[in-house]
Design an enzyme around this catalytic site. Structure first.
Site, PDB file in Angstrom:
ATOM      1  N   ASP A  37     -24.325  84.906 -16.845  1.00 24.83           N
ATOM      2  CA  ASP A  37     -23.646  83.606 -16.097  1.00 24.83           C
ATOM      3  C   ASP A  37     -22.374  83.528 -16.908  1.00 24.83           C
ATOM      4  O   ASP A  37     -22.181  83.490 -18.141  1.00 24.83           O
ATOM      5  CB  ASP A  37     -24.209  82.471 -16.260  1.00 24.83           C
ATOM      6  CG  ASP A  37     -23.396  81.451 -15.415  1.00 24.83           C
ATOM      7  OD1 ASP A  37     -23.753  81.353 -13.930  1.00 24.83           O
ATOM      8  OD2 ASP A  37     -22.686  80.766 -15.797  1.00 24.83           O
ATOM      9  N   ASN A  80     -11.394  79.227 -11.476  1.00 22.33           N
ATOM     10  CA  ASN A  80     -11.003  79.401 -10.336  1.00 22.33           C
ATOM     11  C   ASN A  80      -9.972  78.330  -9.929  1.00 22.33           C
ATOM     12  O   ASN A  80      -9.067  78.687  -9.093  1.00 22.33           O
ATOM     13  CB  ASN A  80     -12.397  79.394  -9.274  1.00 22.33           C
ATOM     14  CG  ASN A  80     -12.698  80.824  -8.865  1.00 22.33           C
ATOM     15  OD1 ASN A  80     -11.937  81.738  -9.037  1.00 22.33           O
ATOM     16  ND2 ASN A  80     -14.142  80.698  -8.713  1.00 22.33           N
ATOM     17  N   HIS A 119      -8.548  81.652  -6.599  1.00 26.57           N
ATOM     18  CA  HIS A 119      -9.695  82.527  -6.322  1.00 26.57           C
ATOM     19  C   HIS A 119      -9.599  83.819  -6.172  1.00 26.57           C
ATOM     20  O   HIS A 119     -10.418  84.586  -6.566  1.00 26.57           O
ATOM     21  CB  HIS A 119     -10.548  81.921  -4.920  1.00 26.57           C
ATOM     22  CG  HIS A 119     -11.370  80.413  -4.806  1.00 26.57           C
ATOM     23  ND1 HIS A 119     -12.367  80.387  -5.365  1.00 26.57           N
ATOM     24  CD2 HIS A 119     -10.620  79.431  -4.748  1.00 26.57           C
ATOM     25  CE1 HIS A 119     -12.610  79.272  -5.373  1.00 26.57           C
ATOM     26  NE2 HIS A 119     -11.630  78.423  -4.880  1.00 26.57           N
ATOM     27  N   ASP A 149     -11.778  86.269  -8.317  1.00 24.26           N
ATOM     28  CA  ASP A 149     -12.362  87.612  -7.837  1.00 24.26           C
ATOM     29  C   ASP A 149     -12.296  88.765  -8.486  1.00 24.26           C
ATOM     30  O   ASP A 149     -13.042  89.669  -8.838  1.00 24.26           O
ATOM     31  CB  ASP A 149     -11.924  87.638  -6.274  1.00 24.26           C
ATOM     32  CG  ASP A 149     -12.666  86.501  -5.251  1.00 24.26           C
ATOM     33  OD1 ASP A 149     -13.358  85.801  -5.730  1.00 24.26           O
ATOM     34  OD2 ASP A 149     -12.167  86.429  -4.201  1.00 24.26           O
ATOM     35  N   GLU A 180     -21.053  83.576  -9.923  1.00 23.52           N
ATOM     36  CA  GLU A 180     -20.475  84.001 -11.205  1.00 23.52           C
ATOM     37  C   GLU A 180     -21.758  84.658 -11.991  1.00 23.52           C
ATOM     38  O   GLU A 180     -21.572  84.945 -13.252  1.00 23.52           O
ATOM     39  CB  GLU A 180     -19.579  83.278 -12.069  1.00 23.52           C
ATOM     40  CG  GLU A 180     -20.366  82.029 -12.597  1.00 23.52           C
ATOM     41  CD  GLU A 180     -20.354  81.030 -11.698  1.00 23.52           C
ATOM     42  OE1 GLU A 180     -20.789  79.513 -12.193  1.00 23.52           O
ATOM     43  OE2 GLU A 180     -20.250  81.001 -10.430  1.00 23.52           O
TER      44      GLU A 180
END
Length: 363
Positions: free
Chosen positions: A237, A245, A250, A254, A280
């Protein structure tokens, strides 16, 4: 490690690419058909010149020029529909005029049969359009055959010549039908492979998705219940990813996910599997690996992620860390229980400060 600059791109770009590929395949098929038709009409041009039938020779000159314009039009999206319609009309006109000029015995109305598969292959056509096209072609075929029996042809040829023309048109028709069906079948198989790939692949990172890896794990678990082979699970994680973010957008997040996925994928051994588990989170399935081996892999992944740097649009250099939960599958448990135990270890690692590998405690 050199900093990378994430590029902005929509995370849903892959489905659009997949859909476009179907249209691209049809366009390539149509372009191939236009080139083939041009070559065939050049052959007819020479044939009618040898037979001294100037009307049909002139019509084939016009047809060759028309196909040349259609090929040019296929390069421009706005002109492609018109180019295909003109090609269809030319084939219908060619079949009609040649049949009236030489009679049904010449077999030129067979050329209409080559259009039948195209009625169904065009991805933009609906059911009503396809049915209408099929009825029109059927009516034209039957009509030309009837008209030629009721009226004498405009040009009289020897039966032997008509026989060779009919055989030649039949061969052209069969080759055309076979080629179209073959290309369509190959395109369908490729589309099926694409759909299977999309169903098992995470669109953003290109990794396997949760469903795909779960299916593989269930098979491995079933195989290893009867043999003494190890399986280990590492749950990864990324730390503070929501804040990243929120601060950088975003699109930046990404690309961080995609780059991190590629980085982790390079650390996998043959036979190991990596999937995006959600958000994530990533899951690593290690085959034939005991707990000590899984810890080593997890530490290597953690260090690689921490060493990776990124550069934002504002030029700011930053890095990201990850917390990992590790556990070993026990031969008498379900795979979901094993993953849940790795998730507990991951949660404990978050509580203990993040950027660490936490090993699941025995229950």
């Amino acid at each position: 490690m050199a900093a990378s600059t994430p590029t902005k791109r929509p995370s849903d770009s892959l489905p659009i690419t997949r859909f476009t590929s179907v249209v691209v395949r049809f366009r390539r098929l149509a372009t191939t058909g236009l080139i083939t038709a041009m070559v065939v009409h050049l052959i007819f041009l020479v044939l009618f010149w040898l037979l001294d039938i100037w009307l049909l020779m002139a019509f084939n000159i016009f047809s060759v020029l028309l196909y040349g314009l259609c090929l040019i039009g296929m390069r421009f999206p706005a002109l492609r529909p018109m180019s295909l319609v003109l090609a269809w009309l030319e084939i219908i006109a060619h079949a009609g005029i040649s049949t009236l000029a030489l009679g049904a015995a010449s077999g030129f109305h067979y050329l209409l049969l080559a259009l039948v598969p195209l009625v169904y292959i065009d991805p933009r056509g609906d059911v009503l359009t396809r049915l209408t096209g099929l009825l029109i072609l059927t009516g034209l075929f039957v009509g030309l055959d009837l008209i030629s029996t009721l009226h004498d042809p405009w040009f009289l040829l020897r039966e032997e010549t008509l026989l060779w023309l009919r055989m030649g048109n039949g061969i052209i028709c069969f080759i055309g039908l076979g080629t179209v069906i073959n290309v369509y079948a190959r395109s369908s198989r490729q589309s099926e492979r694409d759909l299977r790939s999309m169903a098992s692949t995470d669109l953003l990172t290109g990794l396997r998705n949760r469903r795909s890896l779960t299916d593989e794990a269930l098979l491995l678990v079933a195989e290893r219940r009867s043999v003494n082979h190890h399986l280990a699970v590492v749950l990864v994680d990324l730390d503070h990813f929501k804040q990243l973010n929120d601060r950088y957008g975003h699109a930046f997040g990404d690309q961080v996910l995609a780059d991190t996925a590629r980085l982790m994928n390079r650390t996998m051994r043959p036979g190991d599997s990596l999937a995006r588990w959600g958000g994530e989170e990533f899951l690593i399935l290690l085959t034939d690996a005991d707990l000590d081996r899984a810890i080593c892999v997890a530490e290597r992944v953690r260090e690689s992620i921490a060493a990776q740097t990124f550069r934002s649009d504002e030029g700011e250099s930053l890095s990201i860390t990850a917390t990992l939960g590790v556990t070993e599958w026990r031969g008498n448990e379900e795979f979901e229980v094993c993953v849940s135990r790795a998730d507990d270890a991951l949660y404990l690692g978050k509580q203990n400060g993040r950027d660490r590998v936490e090993v699941a405690k025995p229950r």
